[in-house]
Design an enzyme around this catalytic site. Structure first.
Site, PDB file in Angstrom:
ATOM      1  N   TYR A 104       0.823  -1.208   0.000  1.00 50.19           N
ATOM      2  CA  TYR A 104       0.000   0.000   0.000  1.00 50.19           C
ATOM      3  C   TYR A 104       0.859   1.262   0.000  1.00 50.19           C
ATOM      4  O   TYR A 104       1.922   1.297   0.614  1.00 50.19           O
ATOM      5  CB  TYR A 104      -0.914   0.029   1.233  1.00 50.19           C
ATOM      6  CG  TYR A 104      -1.833  -1.156   1.365  1.00 50.19           C
ATOM      7  CD1 TYR A 104      -2.200  -1.905   0.250  1.00 50.19           C
ATOM      8  CD2 TYR A 104      -2.333  -1.533   2.604  1.00 50.19           C
ATOM      9  CE1 TYR A 104      -3.045  -2.993   0.381  1.00 50.19           C
ATOM     10  CE2 TYR A 104      -3.185  -2.623   2.743  1.00 50.19           C
ATOM     11  CZ  TYR A 104      -3.530  -3.353   1.628  1.00 50.19           C
ATOM     12  OH  TYR A 104      -4.364  -4.424   1.763  1.00 50.19           O
ATOM     13  N   GLU A 123     -17.853   0.005  22.943  1.00 51.59           N
ATOM     14  CA  GLU A 123     -18.878   0.299  21.928  1.00 51.59           C
ATOM     15  C   GLU A 123     -19.357   1.751  21.943  1.00 51.59           C
ATOM     16  O   GLU A 123     -20.029   2.180  21.000  1.00 51.59           O
ATOM     17  CB  GLU A 123     -20.047  -0.692  22.072  1.00 51.59           C
ATOM     18  CG  GLU A 123     -19.630  -2.090  21.612  1.00 51.59           C
ATOM     19  CD  GLU A 123     -20.669  -3.159  21.884  1.00 51.59           C
ATOM     20  OE1 GLU A 123     -21.450  -3.007  22.845  1.00 51.59           O
ATOM     21  OE2 GLU A 123     -20.688  -4.161  21.133  1.00 51.59           O
TER      22      GLU A 123
END
Ligand SMILES: [Zn+2]
Ligand SMILES: [Zn+2]
Length: 392
Positions: free
Chosen positions: A297, A371
């Site tokens: 990449y 979360e």
């Protein structure tokens, strides 16, 4: 209440989406069930044109109804890793040998949440938003390469935005960095061909082990002497294989290394700088070599003005005191492909907390998320989509 606060129903939905994805992980290029799940959710949201540019990626396009504006691409990666999960919570992986150990389950849930909010508010939205759920971030050549260079996804895109949940930043924090942010994870394979012989009579052999040892140490000379101390370069020889017995000099030694660099200019020069050392040492001691350089990449280099505006949006969303300048990060990310075709910014949202036991490193079998970071992620993506779609 903050104008960025999410409805309670959406907060619960985010957790459901993330846990469903966490329970059903699929590794790079095999995200068929994941794509089907995302597609079904997106098709239930009004105003989205949903398609699959490749077999395991999903694209949703939303046209704002408040007039013309710019086109903004929001990206989430959706693949898992070939790791056996060691977490014991109820929604742990049900697929043996696969695990969401990098937070891409969270990225996909965040982008679903952003799509739901923006599609419901499309009457006030200008321009166009493209939500791309990208496959195969973890495995070069990566899904972005295919989407960016072999499909029309990027035609007309003005600004691309992506985020990574990071366990080493606390939940609630947003980290942004203008310019160079992430490295290119390039590598090379090297075979040194000497001439084998008796371990007691080295003068009759050309010893590839001794030559390889000199190559390993001299490569660091490139890092310390040929490159400016202000330009980061990492060369780590991570494999060295040679020999079969203590009294035999082998014919060959095989080495492999990772080469991490942040600057596109230095990335162009690095292969020649490194091979020159290999060639010189092998020639000095009469060995031959094969040197194969593998470009992975590109480095992630954020557009300065986009990063600055993302930083300002983050200050509105989480408060000035919870926005930090991200450190340079020597991991690779194929988000860099989108930055070849548009301006943009890749930023980080903290997901670590002792309460959620979510400070394990990425790619660890105990990795998980706080979360509450899902909410921060949605708030950032929605704020950024609204901001960057406005005509300048
Ligand atoms: Zn990863
Ligand atoms: Zn990742």
């Amino acid at each position: 209440m903050s104008p960025h606060a999410l409805p309670e129903a959406l907060r619960q939905q985010l957790t459901c989406w993330r846990r469903h994805l966490h329970q059903h992980p699929e590794i790079s290029f095999q995200e068929h069930q994941t794509a089907a799940f995302l597609r079904a959710e997106l098709e239930g949201m009004p105003g989205l044109e949903v398609s699959q540019p490749t077999p395991t990626s999903v694209l949703a396009v939303l046209h704002g109804e408040a007039g013309p504006g710019r086109t903004v691409l929001l990206r989430a990666d959706i693949d898992a890793l070939p790791i056996e999960e060691e977490n014991t919570f109820e929604f742990r992986s049900q697929n043996a040998g696969a695990m969401h150990a990098c937070g891409h389950d969270g990225h996909a849930a965040i982008l679903l949440g952003a799509a739901q909010l923006l599609s419901a508010a499309r009457a006030e939205l200008t321009g166009e938003v493209r939500f791309i759920f990208q496959h195969a971030e973890e495995t070069p050549p990566g899904g972005a390469e295919e989407l960016v260079f072999q499909t029309p996804l990027m035609d007309g895109v003005d600004v691309s935005l992506g985020l990574h949940l990071l366990s080493f930043y606390p939940a609630g924090v947003v980290a942004v960095r203008p310019g160079m942010f992430m490295a290119s994870p390039d590598s090379f394979q090297l075979t040194i061909r000497g001439r084998g012989g008796h371990g007691g009579m080295p003068e009759q052999a050309v010893d590839p082990v001794a030559i390889g040892a000199q190559v390993v140490t001299n490569l660091q000379h490139v890092v310390s002497r040929a490159v400016s101390p202000f330009e980061p370069l990492v060369v780590s020889v991570t494999q060295f294989h040679a020999g079969t017995a203590d009294n035999i000099i082998p014919d060959t030694a095989r080495l492999a290394a990772t080469v991490r660099v942040f600057s596109p200019e230095l990335r162009g020069r690095a292969p020649q700088l490194l091979e020159r050392v290999v060639a010189g040492i092998c020639a000095a001691h009469g060995a031959e070599y094969e040197f194969e350089y593998l470009h992975a990449y590109r480095p992630v280099v954020n557009t300065d003005w986009v990063a600055e505006e993302v930083r300002q949006l983050a200050a509105e969303v989480v408060g000035e005191d919870r926005v930090i300048q991200a450190d340079m990060w020597a991991a690779g990310e194929d988000f860099s492909a989108y930055l070849e075709k548009s301006e943009g910014c890749f930023f980080a949202v903290g997901s670590g907390s002792p309460e959620a036991d979510s400070q394990w490193p990425h790619h660890h079998p105990r990795f998980t998320l706080d979360e509450s970071a899902l909410e921060t992620g949605v708030q950032m993506m929605v704020a950024a989509a609204r901001h960057f779609t406005r005509s300048r």
